[in-house]
Design a protein around this motif. Sequence first.
Motif, mmCIF file in Angstrom:
data_model
loop_
_atom_site.group_PDB
_atom_site.id
_atom_site.type_symbol
_atom_site.label_atom_id
_atom_site.label_comp_id
_atom_site.label_asym_id
_atom_site.label_seq_id
_atom_site.Cartn_x
_atom_site.Cartn_y
_atom_site.Cartn_z
ATOM 1 N N THR A 79 0.684 -1.216 0.049
ATOM 2 C CA THR A 79 0.115 -0.131 0.147
ATOM 3 C C THR A 79 0.850 1.355 0.000
ATOM 4 O O THR A 79 0.652 2.288 -0.571
ATOM 5 C CB THR A 79 -0.782 0.154 1.130
ATOM 6 N N VAL A 100 -7.766 -2.023 -12.030
ATOM 7 C CA VAL A 100 -8.195 -2.605 -10.775
ATOM 8 C C VAL A 100 -10.046 -2.195 -10.740
ATOM 9 O O VAL A 100 -10.827 -2.825 -10.336
ATOM 10 C CB VAL A 100 -7.757 -2.043 -9.603
ATOM 11 N N ALA A 101 -10.032 -0.969 -11.436
ATOM 12 C CA ALA A 101 -11.598 -0.462 -11.472
ATOM 13 C C ALA A 101 -12.394 -1.615 -12.393
ATOM 14 O O ALA A 101 -13.702 -1.654 -12.315
ATOM 15 C CB ALA A 101 -11.828 0.820 -12.006
ATOM 16 N N VAL A 103 -12.343 -4.772 -12.344
ATOM 17 C CA VAL A 103 -12.568 -6.026 -11.739
ATOM 18 C C VAL A 103 -13.952 -6.160 -11.258
ATOM 19 O O VAL A 103 -14.379 -5.410 -10.670
ATOM 20 C CB VAL A 103 -11.592 -6.223 -10.382
ATOM 21 N N GLU A 105 -17.334 -6.972 -9.374
ATOM 22 C CA GLU A 105 -17.715 -6.773 -7.867
ATOM 23 C C GLU A 105 -17.702 -8.275 -7.267
ATOM 24 O O GLU A 105 -17.212 -8.426 -6.069
ATOM 25 C CB GLU A 105 -19.121 -6.071 -7.474
ATOM 26 N N LEU A 107 -15.831 -10.686 -7.660
ATOM 27 C CA LEU A 107 -14.293 -10.983 -7.216
ATOM 28 C C LEU A 107 -13.993 -10.207 -6.198
ATOM 29 O O LEU A 107 -13.048 -10.586 -5.462
ATOM 30 C CB LEU A 107 -13.665 -10.970 -8.557
ATOM 31 N N TRP A 108 -14.290 -9.037 -6.119
ATOM 32 C CA TRP A 108 -14.034 -8.213 -4.755
ATOM 33 C C TRP A 108 -14.606 -8.850 -3.623
ATOM 34 O O TRP A 108 -13.745 -8.812 -2.571
ATOM 35 C CB TRP A 108 -14.469 -6.984 -4.943
ATOM 36 N N TRP A 109 -15.888 -9.241 -3.692
ATOM 37 C CA TRP A 109 -16.290 -10.041 -2.460
ATOM 38 C C TRP A 109 -15.463 -11.387 -2.022
ATOM 39 O O TRP A 109 -15.031 -11.532 -1.045
ATOM 40 C CB TRP A 109 -17.764 -10.426 -2.850
ATOM 41 N N MET A 111 -12.397 -11.654 -2.864
ATOM 42 C CA MET A 111 -11.193 -11.743 -2.287
ATOM 43 C C MET A 111 -11.159 -11.179 -0.884
ATOM 44 O O MET A 111 -10.483 -11.382 0.043
ATOM 45 C CB MET A 111 -10.370 -10.338 -3.173
ATOM 46 N N GLY A 112 -12.391 -10.266 -0.520
ATOM 47 C CA GLY A 112 -12.567 -9.793 0.794
ATOM 48 C C GLY A 112 -12.980 -11.011 1.814
ATOM 49 O O GLY A 112 -12.327 -10.982 3.007
ATOM 50 N N SER A 116 -10.474 -11.900 4.745
ATOM 51 C CA SER A 116 -11.154 -12.016 6.160
ATOM 52 C C SER A 116 -10.871 -13.331 6.702
ATOM 53 O O SER A 116 -10.808 -13.630 7.758
ATOM 54 C CB SER A 116 -12.721 -11.819 5.816
#
Length: 164
Positions: A79, A100-101, A103, A105, A107-109, A111-112, A116
């Motif tokens: 970061t 990145v934009a 990608v 949604e 896939l973001w879930w 990854m999260g 997590s």
Amino acid sequence: MGLVGRLMTMIFGDGRNVIAETAEVFRVNSEQADQSATDVTKATLAQFAAEFAHPRKGLFDRVIDGINRLPRPMLALGTIALFVTAMFDPVWFASRMEGVALVPEPLWWLMGAIVSFYFGARHQAKGQDFSAVAETLSASELLKPKEPQAPDNPALADWEAKNG
């Protein structure tokens, strides 16, 4: 034996200190309490040393432990590297952020969820280790010396019952 000698024998008894013994009924002997606290601390430290003194078996264990310690520093340093890159080469940074934009949604879930679960599992494991240590400490609290209780006085109990 003179009057003073008999008086001293009556107060201090034969080799004992009646005053100190009487005072210990109402107040804890601080020297004994300190010694007990020291003994409990020594026992606790010895138990901690025994719990955490598991030797590593081999090179594989050390390598895996090293790999398990990498994700958090890599995330933090990555970061910071993104911020530095954004200052030095904004065009390169912008083109990567456009990627990145794009990608999706879900896939973001995903990854999260992965991140997590990784950190959540680690947090749970560390929490369980801590709760085991806390249970050990609470068990050692039972070993601490207690304040002596005044002996029951039947005459006082009768008087309180009558005048209560």
